[in-house]
Design a protein around this motif. Structure first.
Motif, mmCIF file in Angstrom:
data_model
loop_
_atom_site.group_PDB
_atom_site.id
_atom_site.type_symbol
_atom_site.label_atom_id
_atom_site.label_comp_id
_atom_site.label_asym_id
_atom_site.label_seq_id
_atom_site.Cartn_x
_atom_site.Cartn_y
_atom_site.Cartn_z
ATOM 1 N N LEU A 1 1.206 -1.111 -0.048
ATOM 2 C CA LEU A 1 -0.129 -0.094 0.277
ATOM 3 C C LEU A 1 0.723 1.794 0.228
ATOM 4 C CD1 LEU A 1 -2.719 1.917 0.140
ATOM 5 C CD2 LEU A 1 -2.169 0.996 2.659
ATOM 6 N N LYS A 2 0.699 1.934 -0.923
ATOM 7 C CA LYS A 2 1.961 3.412 -1.408
ATOM 8 C C LYS A 2 0.291 4.704 -0.791
ATOM 9 C CE LYS A 2 5.181 3.998 -3.786
ATOM 10 N NZ LYS A 2 6.053 4.148 -4.834
ATOM 11 N N LEU A 3 0.833 5.628 -0.369
ATOM 12 C CA LEU A 3 0.183 6.804 0.040
ATOM 13 C C LEU A 3 0.928 7.959 -0.094
ATOM 14 C CD1 LEU A 3 -1.735 5.363 2.713
ATOM 15 C CD2 LEU A 3 -3.116 5.500 0.804
ATOM 16 N N TYR A 4 -0.076 8.957 -0.562
ATOM 17 C CA TYR A 4 0.845 10.142 -1.094
ATOM 18 C C TYR A 4 -0.229 11.203 -0.300
ATOM 19 C CZ TYR A 4 3.952 9.012 -5.106
ATOM 20 O OH TYR A 4 4.391 8.667 -5.711
ATOM 21 N N TYR A 5 0.413 11.842 1.059
ATOM 22 C CA TYR A 5 -0.462 13.372 1.279
ATOM 23 C C TYR A 5 0.465 14.251 1.198
ATOM 24 C CZ TYR A 5 2.249 11.203 5.249
ATOM 25 O OH TYR A 5 3.770 11.319 5.794
ATOM 26 N N THR A 6 -0.348 15.599 2.018
ATOM 27 C CA THR A 6 0.604 16.757 1.479
ATOM 28 C C THR A 6 0.268 17.362 2.586
ATOM 29 O OG1 THR A 6 -0.599 17.261 -0.892
ATOM 30 C CG2 THR A 6 0.135 19.152 0.832
ATOM 31 N N GLU A 7 2.010 18.252 3.229
ATOM 32 C CA GLU A 7 1.449 18.403 4.492
ATOM 33 C C GLU A 7 1.979 19.954 3.990
ATOM 34 O OE1 GLU A 7 4.136 16.740 7.891
ATOM 35 O OE2 GLU A 7 2.210 15.316 7.788
ATOM 36 N N THR A 8 1.977 20.804 5.170
ATOM 37 C CA THR A 8 2.572 22.398 5.230
ATOM 38 C C THR A 8 3.407 22.805 6.332
ATOM 39 O OG1 THR A 8 0.558 23.140 3.770
ATOM 40 C CG2 THR A 8 1.873 24.638 5.042
ATOM 41 N N SER A 9 4.579 23.200 5.894
ATOM 42 C CA SER A 9 5.117 23.469 6.852
ATOM 43 C C SER A 9 5.600 24.826 6.317
ATOM 44 C CB SER A 9 6.555 21.695 6.436
ATOM 45 O OG SER A 9 7.408 22.495 7.422
ATOM 46 N N GLY A 10 6.195 25.621 7.229
ATOM 47 C CA GLY A 10 6.674 26.832 7.136
ATOM 48 C C GLY A 10 6.304 27.594 5.712
ATOM 49 N N GLY A 11 4.782 27.395 5.819
ATOM 50 C CA GLY A 11 4.440 27.527 4.274
ATOM 51 C C GLY A 11 4.577 27.325 2.937
ATOM 52 N N VAL A 12 5.039 26.125 2.863
ATOM 53 C CA VAL A 12 5.570 25.048 2.236
ATOM 54 C C VAL A 12 5.033 24.094 1.503
ATOM 55 C CG1 VAL A 12 7.250 23.863 0.632
ATOM 56 C CG2 VAL A 12 7.644 26.478 2.044
ATOM 57 N N GLU A 13 4.128 23.789 0.872
ATOM 58 C CA GLU A 13 3.574 22.423 0.424
ATOM 59 C C GLU A 13 4.317 21.343 0.256
ATOM 60 O OE1 GLU A 13 0.103 22.163 -1.962
ATOM 61 O OE2 GLU A 13 -1.212 23.292 -0.327
ATOM 62 N N ILE A 14 4.644 20.370 0.622
ATOM 63 C CA ILE A 14 5.417 18.877 0.637
ATOM 64 C C ILE A 14 4.285 18.071 0.691
ATOM 65 C CG2 ILE A 14 7.134 17.769 1.663
ATOM 66 C CD1 ILE A 14 7.978 20.292 3.834
ATOM 67 N N THR A 15 5.124 17.569 -0.593
ATOM 68 C CA THR A 15 3.908 15.515 -1.299
ATOM 69 C C THR A 15 4.904 14.693 -0.325
ATOM 70 O OG1 THR A 15 2.790 16.852 -3.322
ATOM 71 C CG2 THR A 15 3.467 14.147 -2.695
ATOM 72 N N LYS A 16 4.097 13.686 0.503
ATOM 73 C CA LYS A 16 4.813 12.530 1.744
ATOM 74 C C LYS A 16 4.717 11.693 0.902
ATOM 75 C CE LYS A 16 6.672 15.169 5.631
ATOM 76 N NZ LYS A 16 6.887 15.057 6.496
ATOM 77 N N ALA A 17 5.008 10.743 1.318
ATOM 78 C CA ALA A 17 4.819 8.946 0.377
ATOM 79 C C ALA A 17 4.864 8.280 1.503
ATOM 80 C CB ALA A 17 5.748 9.249 -0.492
ATOM 81 N N LYS A 18 4.737 7.488 2.236
ATOM 82 C CA LYS A 18 4.380 6.402 2.868
ATOM 83 C C LYS A 18 4.447 5.162 2.111
ATOM 84 C CE LYS A 18 4.410 8.756 6.624
ATOM 85 N NZ LYS A 18 5.052 7.847 8.145
ATOM 86 N N VAL A 19 5.137 4.227 2.146
ATOM 87 C CA VAL A 19 4.686 2.323 1.890
ATOM 88 C C VAL A 19 4.701 1.856 3.386
ATOM 89 C CG1 VAL A 19 5.840 0.707 0.666
ATOM 90 C CG2 VAL A 19 6.127 3.190 -0.651
ATOM 91 N N PHE A 20 3.588 0.950 2.897
ATOM 92 C CA PHE A 20 2.764 -0.536 3.971
ATOM 93 C C PHE A 20 3.485 -1.520 3.194
ATOM 94 C CE2 PHE A 20 0.624 3.163 4.471
ATOM 95 C CZ PHE A 20 1.047 3.800 6.374
ATOM 96 N N LYS A 21 3.493 -2.907 4.271
ATOM 97 C CA LYS A 21 3.674 -3.753 3.385
ATOM 98 C C LYS A 21 2.408 -4.696 3.973
ATOM 99 C CE LYS A 21 6.931 -4.252 0.742
ATOM 100 N NZ LYS A 21 6.702 -4.659 -0.741
ATOM 101 N N ARG A 22 1.794 -5.975 4.095
ATOM 102 C CA ARG A 22 0.844 -6.398 4.943
ATOM 103 C C ARG A 22 0.677 -7.758 5.038
ATOM 104 N NH1 ARG A 22 -4.643 -6.836 4.133
ATOM 105 N NH2 ARG A 22 -4.600 -5.816 1.701
ATOM 106 N N ILE A 23 1.229 -7.581 6.811
ATOM 107 C CA ILE A 23 1.781 -8.285 7.926
ATOM 108 C C ILE A 23 0.587 -9.480 7.624
ATOM 109 C CG2 ILE A 23 3.627 -7.367 8.550
ATOM 110 C CD1 ILE A 23 1.627 -6.414 10.678
ATOM 111 N N ASN A 24 -0.595 -8.925 7.449
ATOM 112 C CA ASN A 24 -1.609 -10.421 7.263
ATOM 113 C C ASN A 24 -3.252 -10.443 6.190
ATOM 114 O OD1 ASN A 24 -3.685 -8.746 8.384
ATOM 115 N ND2 ASN A 24 -4.103 -9.884 10.193
#
Length: 143
Positions: free
Chosen positions: A120-143
């Motif tokens: 599972l790979k997700l993209y989301y946006t966070e704002t830091s110091g007035g700048v939008e940053i796109t972040k990614a998280k990758v998950f592996k299934r464990i069951n």
């Protein structure tokens, strides 16, 4: 604390993705319901991912999110100093390739970039110091 909040939001997103859906949905295929271990995280710049493996303390369990069919999810974090756990509960909904996670009066929408039986790979946006940053998280299934 910032890392835990970011991780929690990622877990929430994961939960939203796990909602079972019909083949008519426009999002990635796969079932999001299950237990997902944090695997990689990073940023996306100009559509190029820069991901690193999630780090864990030797002897501690790995952080994970459990996404349930009833629209709820739980994320379990393990503190690096003493391996004690903290569980954060949230609700989620999935619409197409969007995963909307709500917890404590806050809502975040993540984009499902990949959903298979194992990843599972997700993209989301966070704002830091007035700048939008796109972040990614990758998950592996464990069951």
């Amino acid at each position: 604390m910032k890392k835990r909040i970011s991780l929690f939001v990622s877990v929430l997103i994961l939960a939203l993705v796990s909602t079972s859906c019909s083949k008519d949905d426009d999002g990635p295929s796969g079932n999001i319901v299950g237990k997902w271990e944090f695997f990689k995280e990073g940023v996306v710049v100009n559509n190029v991912e820069s991901l690193e493996f999630s780090s864990y303390t030797d002897g501690c369990s790995k952080d994970f999110t459990e996404i349930r069919e009833d629209g709820t999810l739980s994320t379990t974090f393990y503190y690096e100093t003493n391996c004690l756990s903290e569980i954060i509960d949230a609700t989620y909904t999935k619409s197409g390739n969007s995963l909307i996670i709500s917890q404590g009066g806050q809502t975040r929408e993540d984009i499902i970039k990949e959903l298979t039986q194992t990843t599972l790979k997700l993209y989301y946006t966070e704002t830091s110091g007035g700048v939008e940053i796109t972040k990614a998280k990758v998950f592996k299934r464990i069951n």
